[in-house]
Design a protein around this motif. Structure first.
Motif, PDB file in Angstrom:
ATOM      1  N   PHE A 115       0.839  -1.192   0.000  1.00 42.83           N
ATOM      2  CA  PHE A 115       0.000   0.000   0.000  1.00 42.83           C
ATOM      3  C   PHE A 115       0.873   1.241   0.000  1.00 42.83           C
ATOM      4  CE2 PHE A 115      -2.284   3.374   2.258  1.00 42.83           C
ATOM      5  CZ  PHE A 115      -3.308   3.553   1.346  1.00 42.83           C
ATOM      6  N   ALA A 116       0.655   2.116  -0.965  1.00 46.84           N
ATOM      7  CA  ALA A 116       1.361   3.393  -1.137  1.00 46.84           C
ATOM      8  C   ALA A 116       2.868   3.216  -1.270  1.00 46.84           C
ATOM      9  CB  ALA A 116       1.020   4.367  -0.015  1.00 46.84           C
ATOM     10  N   GLY A 117       3.313   1.998  -1.522  1.00 47.02           N
ATOM     11  CA  GLY A 117       4.718   1.746  -1.770  1.00 47.02           C
ATOM     12  C   GLY A 117       5.613   1.739  -0.551  1.00 47.02           C
ATOM     13  N   SER A 118       5.209   2.368   0.548  1.00 48.78           N
ATOM     14  CA  SER A 118       6.117   2.472   1.693  1.00 48.78           C
ATOM     15  C   SER A 118       5.449   2.247   3.047  1.00 48.78           C
ATOM     16  CB  SER A 118       6.790   3.848   1.692  1.00 48.78           C
ATOM     17  OG  SER A 118       5.819   4.866   1.785  1.00 48.78           O
ATOM     18  N   SER A 119       4.227   1.762   3.056  1.00 47.32           N
ATOM     19  CA  SER A 119       3.520   1.586   4.328  1.00 47.32           C
ATOM     20  C   SER A 119       3.975   0.357   5.096  1.00 47.32           C
ATOM     21  CB  SER A 119       2.017   1.473   4.082  1.00 47.32           C
ATOM     22  OG  SER A 119       1.735   0.265   3.379  1.00 47.32           O
ATOM     23  N   GLY A 120       4.559  -0.600   4.388  1.00 46.92           N
ATOM     24  CA  GLY A 120       4.924  -1.851   5.031  1.00 46.92           C
ATOM     25  C   GLY A 120       3.784  -2.842   5.088  1.00 46.92           C
ATOM     26  N   VAL A 121       2.629  -2.487   4.535  1.00 46.76           N
ATOM     27  CA  VAL A 121       1.469  -3.365   4.523  1.00 46.76           C
ATOM     28  C   VAL A 121       1.228  -3.827   3.091  1.00 46.76           C
ATOM     29  CG1 VAL A 121      -0.990  -3.598   5.059  1.00 46.76           C
ATOM     30  CG2 VAL A 121       0.451  -2.128   6.472  1.00 46.76           C
ATOM     31  N   VAL A 122       1.206  -5.149   2.889  1.00 41.18           N
ATOM     32  CA  VAL A 122       0.957  -5.708   1.564  1.00 41.18           C
ATOM     33  C   VAL A 122      -0.487  -6.192   1.524  1.00 41.18           C
ATOM     34  CG1 VAL A 122       1.617  -7.472  -0.114  1.00 41.18           C
ATOM     35  CG2 VAL A 122       3.365  -6.381   1.313  1.00 41.18           C
ATOM     36  N   LEU A 123      -1.264  -5.617   0.601  1.00 40.52           N
ATOM     37  CA  LEU A 123      -2.688  -5.924   0.494  1.00 40.52           C
ATOM     38  C   LEU A 123      -2.976  -6.745  -0.753  1.00 40.52           C
ATOM     39  CD1 LEU A 123      -4.087  -2.381   1.334  1.00 40.52           C
ATOM     40  CD2 LEU A 123      -3.763  -4.310   2.891  1.00 40.52           C
ATOM     41  N   PHE A 133      -8.066  -7.232   3.441  1.00 37.77           N
ATOM     42  CA  PHE A 133      -7.171  -6.936   4.549  1.00 37.77           C
ATOM     43  C   PHE A 133      -7.154  -8.141   5.483  1.00 37.77           C
ATOM     44  CE2 PHE A 133      -8.808  -2.943   3.029  1.00 37.77           C
ATOM     45  CZ  PHE A 133      -7.738  -2.067   3.105  1.00 37.77           C
ATOM     46  N   ASP A 134      -5.973  -8.685   5.762  1.00 35.32           N
ATOM     47  CA  ASP A 134      -5.878  -9.715   6.782  1.00 35.32           C
ATOM     48  C   ASP A 134      -6.188  -9.056   8.124  1.00 35.32           C
ATOM     49  OD1 ASP A 134      -5.300 -11.853   5.077  1.00 35.32           O
ATOM     50  OD2 ASP A 134      -3.164 -11.381   5.070  1.00 35.32           O
ATOM     51  N   SER A 135      -6.292  -9.840   9.171  1.00 36.17           N
ATOM     52  CA  SER A 135      -6.857  -9.376  10.437  1.00 36.17           C
ATOM     53  C   SER A 135      -6.327  -8.050  10.982  1.00 36.17           C
ATOM     54  CB  SER A 135      -6.717 -10.458  11.505  1.00 36.17           C
ATOM     55  OG  SER A 135      -5.351 -10.709  11.751  1.00 36.17           O
ATOM     56  N   THR A 136      -5.048  -7.756  10.877  1.00 33.33           N
ATOM     57  CA  THR A 136      -4.517  -6.518  11.456  1.00 33.33           C
ATOM     58  C   THR A 136      -4.162  -5.467  10.407  1.00 33.33           C
ATOM     59  OG1 THR A 136      -2.265  -7.384  11.430  1.00 33.33           O
ATOM     60  CG2 THR A 136      -3.554  -7.740  13.448  1.00 33.33           C
ATOM     61  N   GLU A 137      -4.322  -5.792   9.138  1.00 31.30           N
ATOM     62  CA  GLU A 137      -3.844  -4.897   8.083  1.00 31.30           C
ATOM     63  C   GLU A 137      -4.648  -3.609   7.932  1.00 31.30           C
ATOM     64  OE1 GLU A 137      -1.709  -8.139   5.131  1.00 31.30           O
ATOM     65  OE2 GLU A 137      -3.770  -7.509   4.696  1.00 31.30           O
ATOM     66  N   LEU A 138      -5.956  -3.651   8.124  1.00 34.67           N
ATOM     67  CA  LEU A 138      -6.748  -2.425   7.972  1.00 34.67           C
ATOM     68  C   LEU A 138      -6.354  -1.412   9.031  1.00 34.67           C
ATOM     69  CD1 LEU A 138      -8.893  -0.722   6.597  1.00 34.67           C
ATOM     70  CD2 LEU A 138     -10.609  -1.855   8.019  1.00 34.67           C
ATOM     71  N   GLU A 139      -6.273  -1.837  10.280  1.00 40.93           N
ATOM     72  CA  GLU A 139      -5.906  -0.897  11.344  1.00 40.93           C
ATOM     73  C   GLU A 139      -4.486  -0.383  11.157  1.00 40.93           C
ATOM     74  OE1 GLU A 139      -6.146   1.842  13.943  1.00 40.93           O
ATOM     75  OE2 GLU A 139      -7.911   0.700  13.358  1.00 40.93           O
ATOM     76  N   ALA A 140      -3.557  -1.260  10.724  1.00 41.20           N
ATOM     77  CA  ALA A 140      -2.177  -0.829  10.482  1.00 41.20           C
ATOM     78  C   ALA A 140      -2.127   0.200   9.355  1.00 41.20           C
ATOM     79  CB  ALA A 140      -1.297  -2.034  10.144  1.00 41.20           C
ATOM     80  N   THR A 141      -2.904  -0.024   8.311  1.00 36.17           N
ATOM     81  CA  THR A 141      -2.937   0.907   7.174  1.00 36.17           C
ATOM     82  C   THR A 141      -3.500   2.253   7.598  1.00 36.17           C
ATOM     83  OG1 THR A 141      -3.205  -0.934   5.634  1.00 36.17           O
ATOM     84  CG2 THR A 141      -3.826   1.254   4.831  1.00 36.17           C
ATOM     85  N   LEU A 142      -4.616   2.230   8.336  1.00 34.47           N
ATOM     86  CA  LEU A 142      -5.235   3.484   8.773  1.00 34.47           C
ATOM     87  C   LEU A 142      -4.355   4.219   9.788  1.00 34.47           C
ATOM     88  CD1 LEU A 142      -8.975   2.362   9.013  1.00 34.47           C
ATOM     89  CD2 LEU A 142      -7.841   3.619   7.159  1.00 34.47           C
ATOM     90  N   ALA A 143      -3.646   3.487  10.647  1.00 37.47           N
ATOM     91  CA  ALA A 143      -2.725   4.131  11.598  1.00 37.47           C
ATOM     92  C   ALA A 143      -1.587   4.811  10.841  1.00 37.47           C
ATOM     93  CB  ALA A 143      -2.175   3.097  12.582  1.00 37.47           C
ATOM     94  N   TRP A 144      -1.102   4.158   9.792  1.00 37.80           N
ATOM     95  CA  TRP A 144      -0.030   4.737   8.973  1.00 37.80           C
ATOM     96  C   TRP A 144      -0.521   6.016   8.282  1.00 37.80           C
ATOM     97  CZ3 TRP A 144       0.673   5.105   3.541  1.00 37.80           C
ATOM     98  CH2 TRP A 144       1.972   5.414   3.141  1.00 37.80           C
ATOM     99  N   ILE A 145      -1.758   6.000   7.790  1.00 35.53           N
ATOM    100  CA  ILE A 145      -2.337   7.196   7.157  1.00 35.53           C
ATOM    101  C   ILE A 145      -2.499   8.304   8.191  1.00 35.53           C
ATOM    102  CG2 ILE A 145      -4.399   8.146   6.031  1.00 35.53           C
ATOM    103  CD1 ILE A 145      -4.745   5.353   4.704  1.00 35.53           C
ATOM    104  N   ARG A 146      -3.057   7.968   9.373  1.00 37.92           N
ATOM    105  CA  ARG A 146      -3.248   8.963  10.437  1.00 37.92           C
ATOM    106  C   ARG A 146      -1.925   9.604  10.841  1.00 37.92           C
ATOM    107  NH1 ARG A 146      -5.958   4.712  13.062  1.00 37.92           N
ATOM    108  NH2 ARG A 146      -8.118   4.723  12.408  1.00 37.92           N
TER     109      ARG A 146
END
Length: 195
Positions: A115-123, A133-146
């Motif tokens: 996601f976005a090339g640098s978030s560390g989350v692969v979707l 989104f696997d179980s923790t990926e949505l929250e990790a992605t949104l925390a990275w955006i926040r």
């Protein structure tokens, strides 16, 4: 087709009827389990998601994820700031087999994208229908955006594009100078892609 609330004008992006069991299967579970629809908590808009009760994975259509991204941009990060979307448990470990999953909607294999090339989350992404989104990926992605990660990634991309345009302008200028100085009898090929 976008839909809007008749009362307040808010965009509606429902995945299915909230609380209903859907006809769609979890792309992660074997044997396949049915996804259930539920309303997204604390959502000011009528957004819902499809969730697997077994693996806790979440399916979001593109309009729903776009709305969640915009909401996350406006929110302030919680204290202390969550890790930048790089939970150790979710990192792809060396030697771990990568599995391509089917889209719950069309059943075609989804692509895996950082996601976005640098978030560390692969979707897992279906270009036509949405994201898994696997179980923790949505929250990790949104925390990275926040935490400003998406804004920084967009700024970095804009700077890279600007630098590429600058280098291209320099190369074109150098080419024009070479063409203007060419010795008699030297043939210079036209600029452009050579395939």
């Amino acid at each position: 087709l976008q839909r809007f609330c008749h009362s307040c004008g808010t965009r509606i992006a429902p995945e299915a009827l909230a609380s209903a069991r859907s006809e769609y299967s979890c792309p992660s579970c074997r044997p396949a389990r049915r996804l259930s629809s539920r309303r997204i908590p604390d959502s000011a808009t009528a957004l819902s998601m499809l969730e697997c009760g077994s693996c806790a994975g979440i399916w979001l259509g593109h309009p729903t994820f776009d709305a969640l991204q915009e909401r996350a941009r406006r929110e302030t990060p919680p204290e202390p700031l969550a890790p930048a979307g790089r939970p150790e448990a979710d990192r792809v470990r060396a030697g771990k087999k990568i599995t391509y999953r089917p889209c719950p909607i069309c059943r075609k294999l989804m692509v895996r994208r950082a996601f976005a090339g640098s978030s560390g989350v692969v979707l897992d992404v279906c270009g036509a229908h949405g994201l898994w989104f696997d179980s923790t990926e949505l929250e990790a992605t949104l925390a990275w955006i926040r935490g400003g990660g998406l804004t920084r990634a967009e700024e970095r991309l804009a700077a890279e594009r600007k630098e590429a345009a600058r280098r291209e302008a320099i190369a074109k200028q150098e080419f024009r100078e070479v063409v203007a100085e060419k010795p008699a009898g030297l043939q210079v090929l036209p600029a452009g892609p050579f395939f």
